[in-house]
Write a protein that holds these residues in place. Structure first.
Motif, short mmCIF file in Angstrom:
data_model
loop_
_atom_site.label_atom_id
_atom_site.label_comp_id
_atom_site.label_asym_id
_atom_site.label_seq_id
_atom_site.Cartn_x
_atom_site.Cartn_y
_atom_site.Cartn_z
N ASP A 275 -1.06 3.19 -3.88
CA ASP A 275 -2.22 2.32 -4.12
C ASP A 275 -3.49 2.92 -3.54
O ASP A 275 -4.56 2.91 -4.19
N VAL A 276 -3.40 3.42 -2.30
CA VAL A 276 -4.58 4.03 -1.68
C VAL A 276 -5.01 5.25 -2.46
O VAL A 276 -6.22 5.47 -2.69
N TYR A 277 -4.05 6.06 -2.88
CA TYR A 277 -4.39 7.25 -3.66
C TYR A 277 -5.13 6.86 -4.94
O TYR A 277 -6.12 7.51 -5.32
N ALA A 278 -4.69 5.79 -5.59
CA ALA A 278 -5.34 5.36 -6.83
C ALA A 278 -6.76 4.84 -6.58
O ALA A 278 -7.64 5.02 -7.41
N GLN A 279 -6.99 4.23 -5.42
CA GLN A 279 -8.28 3.60 -5.14
C GLN A 279 -9.29 4.53 -4.49
O GLN A 279 -10.50 4.34 -4.66
N ALA A 280 -8.82 5.51 -3.75
CA ALA A 280 -9.72 6.38 -3.00
C ALA A 280 -10.40 7.38 -3.94
O ALA A 280 -9.90 7.71 -5.01
N ALA A 281 -11.55 7.86 -3.48
CA ALA A 281 -12.27 8.88 -4.23
C ALA A 281 -11.80 10.27 -3.80
O ALA A 281 -11.19 10.44 -2.74
N GLU A 282 -12.08 11.26 -4.61
CA GLU A 282 -11.79 12.64 -4.24
C GLU A 282 -12.68 13.07 -3.06
O GLU A 282 -13.78 12.52 -2.90
N PRO A 283 -12.22 14.00 -2.25
CA PRO A 283 -10.95 14.72 -2.31
C PRO A 283 -9.81 13.93 -1.68
O PRO A 283 -9.99 13.30 -0.64
N LYS A 284 -8.67 13.96 -2.32
CA LYS A 284 -7.51 13.21 -1.86
C LYS A 284 -6.26 13.92 -2.36
O LYS A 284 -6.29 14.63 -3.37
N GLU A 285 -5.16 13.72 -1.64
CA GLU A 285 -3.90 14.32 -2.06
C GLU A 285 -2.76 13.42 -1.64
O GLU A 285 -2.78 12.87 -0.54
N LEU A 286 -1.80 13.25 -2.52
CA LEU A 286 -0.59 12.47 -2.24
C LEU A 286 0.60 13.42 -2.24
O LEU A 286 0.83 14.13 -3.22
N VAL A 287 1.34 13.42 -1.13
CA VAL A 287 2.53 14.27 -1.01
C VAL A 287 3.74 13.35 -0.84
O VAL A 287 3.79 12.54 0.08
#
Length: 318
Positions: A275-287
């Motif tokens: 959910d946070v990955y979907a809502q946050a702006a770049e730059p972001k990474e989900l592992v």
């Protein structure tokens, strides 16, 4: 990992120094923390630092120390802390949980780190495990001194209290506990002290427990992660603050500072990170770590992707 003679759930690396430190947050509460540094650290130069918070209900002698130990080996200055009202930190009454103050505790750690002569104030990041992942993000939303955020097995405690599990809660699901909390406040007034939730049991008996509860007990109740100051209970009336605080609303304000979200493919908490990955702006990474449950990201150094975390901070805190 049984509790060691030094009171920690893990062994300190031979090339790392751990120093107990104390500092205050902006509410005047004394925070108890451990400062981890490499024995080879050049204190005539300045270095990047990482402030590390525990799972909700955890203490610095558990998961935060595991992460700090590894980051110090990689050359970072690492600070693992006990949240206000918990562990060895100050604050009365004991075992309060507060979304605002727990976020502030990260900023207080930044204050302390930035006051060290060998830390570069422009190179300070935070790392939150489980519930502290949400508090770390909350702190970063309003504290631009935090230059990079890592979460591991993240929980959004306030979000789940307000919106229900997997955001499926109803209006009545929210109002029912508020009525119970209101009644508890009168009970606390009459008793003269706040009541606590039921603490962890003394023995691990998974029979009859939900899979999620059994998993938490596997860590906190057994010798793997048990610590006498990590009791698994907060004051009952603390719950209202989380319901009122609500979800992480300003995640996009963290950009352009980077976020790294780590979860397991078997973690019951995985949806929080997604959910946070979907809502946050770049730059972001989900592992997403294959084979990892929620609690495995507390302490399993074979599964926690420390190479990835070190590379992230090395790049983002240059």
């Amino acid at each position: 990992m049984a509790l060691h003679d030094d009171g920690y759930t893990f062994a300190l690396a031979d090339d790392v120094t751990r120093t107990p430190v104390r500092y205050t947050n902006r509410y005047g509460i004394e925070i108890a923390a451990d400062l981890y540094t490499s024995k080879a650290l050049d204190e005539t130069a300045t270095h990047a630092a990482v402030v590390i918070g525990p799972p909700h209900g955890g203490v610095k002698e558990q998961g935060p120390g595991v992460y700090a130990n590894e980051l110090a080996k990689a050359g970072f200055v690492a600070i693992a802390f006990d949240p206000s009202y918990n562990g060895e930190s100050g604050g009365e009454p004991r075992h309060v949980t507060s979304p605002e103050i727990f976020a502030e505790d990260f900023s207080a750690g930044v204050d302390y780190a930035g006051g060290l002569p060998y830390v570069d104030r422009e190179r300070i990041g935070v790392l939150g495990i489980c519930g502290s992942g949400g508090f770390a993000l909350s702190a970063a939303q309003v504290d631009p001194r935090i230059k990079a955020v890592v979460t591991s097995a993240m929980y959004d405690i306030s979000g789940v209290k307000r919106n229900g599990w997997e955001n499926k809660g109803t209006d009545e699901d929210r109002r029912t506990p508020l009525r119970a909390i209101a009644a508890q406040r009168w009970a606390d007034v009459d008793a003269g002290h706040p009541a606590l939730q039921t603490p962890f049991p003394k023995e691990f008996r998974p029979e009859g427990l939900s899979p999620t509860t059994a998993e938490f007990h596997e860590y906190y109740v057994t010798e793997r992660g048990h610590h006498p100051r990590s009791i698994g209970a907060f004051t009952i009336t603390s719950e209202a603050a989380h319901i009122n605080f609500g979800e992480l609303r300003w995640l996009t304000d963290i950009a352009p500072r980077p976020i790294l979200l780590i979860t397991g493919d078997r973690a019951h908490s995985r949806y929080f990170s997604e959910d946070v990955y979907a809502q946050a702006a770049e730059p972001k990474e989900l592992v997403v770590i294959p084979g990892a449950r929620h609690i495995d990201l507390y302490d399993d150094t074979a599964l926690i992707p420390f190479d990835k975390i070190v590379a992230f901070y090395t790049d983002c805190l240059r």
